[in-house]
Enzyme design. Structure first.
Site, PDB file in Angstrom:
ATOM      1  N   HIS A  51       0.803  -1.225   0.000  1.00 26.99           N
ATOM      2  CA  HIS A  51       0.000   0.000   0.000  1.00 26.99           C
ATOM      3  C   HIS A  51       0.833   1.270   0.000  1.00 26.99           C
ATOM      4  O   HIS A  51       0.304   2.352  -0.190  1.00 26.99           O
ATOM      5  CB  HIS A  51      -0.916   0.032   1.227  1.00 26.99           C
ATOM      6  N   GLN A 168       0.495 -12.801   6.341  1.00 26.87           N
ATOM      7  CA  GLN A 168      -0.489 -12.004   7.067  1.00 26.87           C
ATOM      8  C   GLN A 168      -1.788 -12.762   7.238  1.00 26.87           C
ATOM      9  O   GLN A 168      -2.326 -13.327   6.270  1.00 26.87           O
ATOM     10  CB  GLN A 168      -0.737 -10.679   6.341  1.00 26.87           C
ATOM     11  N   GLU A 170      -5.386 -11.920   7.932  1.00 26.42           N
ATOM     12  CA  GLU A 170      -6.213 -10.701   7.922  1.00 26.42           C
ATOM     13  C   GLU A 170      -7.473 -10.877   7.084  1.00 26.42           C
ATOM     14  O   GLU A 170      -8.068  -9.907   6.643  1.00 26.42           O
ATOM     15  CB  GLU A 170      -5.392  -9.509   7.418  1.00 26.42           C
ATOM     16  N   ASP A 196      -7.357  -4.848   7.911  1.00 20.37           N
ATOM     17  CA  ASP A 196      -8.045  -5.764   6.987  1.00 20.37           C
ATOM     18  C   ASP A 196      -8.819  -6.837   7.738  1.00 20.37           C
ATOM     19  O   ASP A 196      -9.913  -7.223   7.318  1.00 20.37           O
ATOM     20  CB  ASP A 196      -7.038  -6.407   6.022  1.00 20.37           C
TER      21      ASP A 196
HETATM   22  C1  3PY Z   1      -3.727  -4.240   8.228  1.00 21.14           C
HETATM   23  O1  3PY Z   1      -3.923  -3.863   9.375  1.00 21.14           O
HETATM   24  O2  3PY Z   1      -4.627  -4.592   7.448  1.00 21.14           O
HETATM   25  C2  3PY Z   1      -2.364  -4.296   7.747  1.00 21.14           C
HETATM   26  O3  3PY Z   1      -2.085  -4.997   6.827  1.00 21.14           O
HETATM   27  C3  3PY Z   1      -1.355  -3.432   8.374  1.00 21.14           C
HETATM   28  O4  3PY Z   1      -1.176  -2.327   7.555  1.00 21.14           O
END
Ligand code: 3PY
Length: 276
Positions: A51, A168, A170, A196
């Site tokens: 991002h 990640q 998320e 996210d």
């Molecule tokens: C989120 O919190 O979605 C992240 O990936 C950190 O920027």
């Protein structure tokens, strides 16, 4: 080949770091130097190529990573690639080539957004590790220079144990599969993206703390990671939040960002100036 983040992981100490969202190599070097001599030496900088305004341009990434690693006793530079876990398994080679460029540029680790299934996590490992563990291609003449290692062959010998591979968690699907993802060999840790994660679960983003239902999921992910013998990382936006996450047992914690720190630093100085 040790580096700041790996040292922290091996010593079971929380590693604090910051997001790098913009700028060239001078900017990156200033950020890295600012972390030297802080109470927390075992630090890291994440080049946000998902991002941030740092597209994964290999030449630029190489310069930024070199600038960070040129700082004595400085932080480890890692790259969050643009492609998500969905970039595998649908025929796209996105994750594969982006990890290759990031690691060939000398990154000490990679972070792959939105990994939702163990198959996606395995694909991340295959792209990040040399054979026999994975299928990462070997041949960059520059990587070992960045690691301050004499030969490419020596880099080949140490890369699999020194490169940190993070995925990640998320997405709702990632939460459902979190245990199987944590158990994938070659994954070093789960990195929670609370923004996210919140919106994927149908809650507003943290402001600044996550919704209590999301907080419960965050604590479950932490427990699952540790039970599987893996590290767990958390994205925060302030030192106060980061301290709390360290006390909860998170191993790797984002504290702020280049732009966030600049803005809050400026605001604090201007408030001080106006208070005279
Ligand atoms: C989120 O919190 O979605 C992240 O990936 C950190 O920027």
């Amino acid at each position: 080949a040790a580096h700041a983040l790996l040292n922290a992981f091996r010593a079971n100490k929380p590693a604090f770091g910051t997001w790098l969202t913009t700028g060239g190599f001078v900017h990156a070097r200033s950020l890295a130097r600012a972390l030297v001599g802080t109470p927390q030496q075992q630090s890291w900088i994440m080049l946000d190529c998902e991002h941030g305004l740092l597209p994964l341009n290999p030449a630029r990434a190489t310069e930024v990573i070199a600038a960070i690693h040129g700082v004595r006793d400085g932080p480890s530079a890692l790259v969050r690639i643009p492609a998500t876990g969905q970039g595998v398994g649908n025929g796209s080679e996105g994750v594969n080539w982006q990890i290759k460029y990031a690691l060939d540029a000398g990154a000490r680790g990679v972070l792959v957004p939105m990994v939702s299934t163990p198959a996606q996590a395995r694909e991340v490992v295959l792209s990040s590790r040399f054979p026999p563990v994975g299928r990462r291609g070997f041949g960059s003449p520059y990587t070992q220079e960045n690691w301050d290692i004499q030969t490419a062959g020596e880099y080949l010998n140490v890369a699999n144990e020194s490169v940190v591979v993070l995925v990640q968690i998320e997405t709702r699907e990632g939460v459902q599969n979190v245990q199987a993802i944590a158990e994938v060999d070659g994954i070093d840790g789960l990195f929670i993206g609370p923004y996210d994660l919140s919106i994927s679960l149908g809650y507003p983003p943290p402001s600044p703390d996550p919704h209590p239902q999301v907080e419960q999921v965050i604590q479950e992910i932490l427990a699952v990671a540790h039970k599987a013998g893996k590290k767990c990382a958390m994205f925060c936006t302030s030192g106060t939040q980061a301290a709390r996450r360290a006390a909860e047992g998170f191993d790797m914690i984002n504290v702020t960002s280049d732009v966030g720190a600049m803005q809050s630093g400026l605001a604090a100085e201007f408030r001080a100036a106006a208070s005279a």
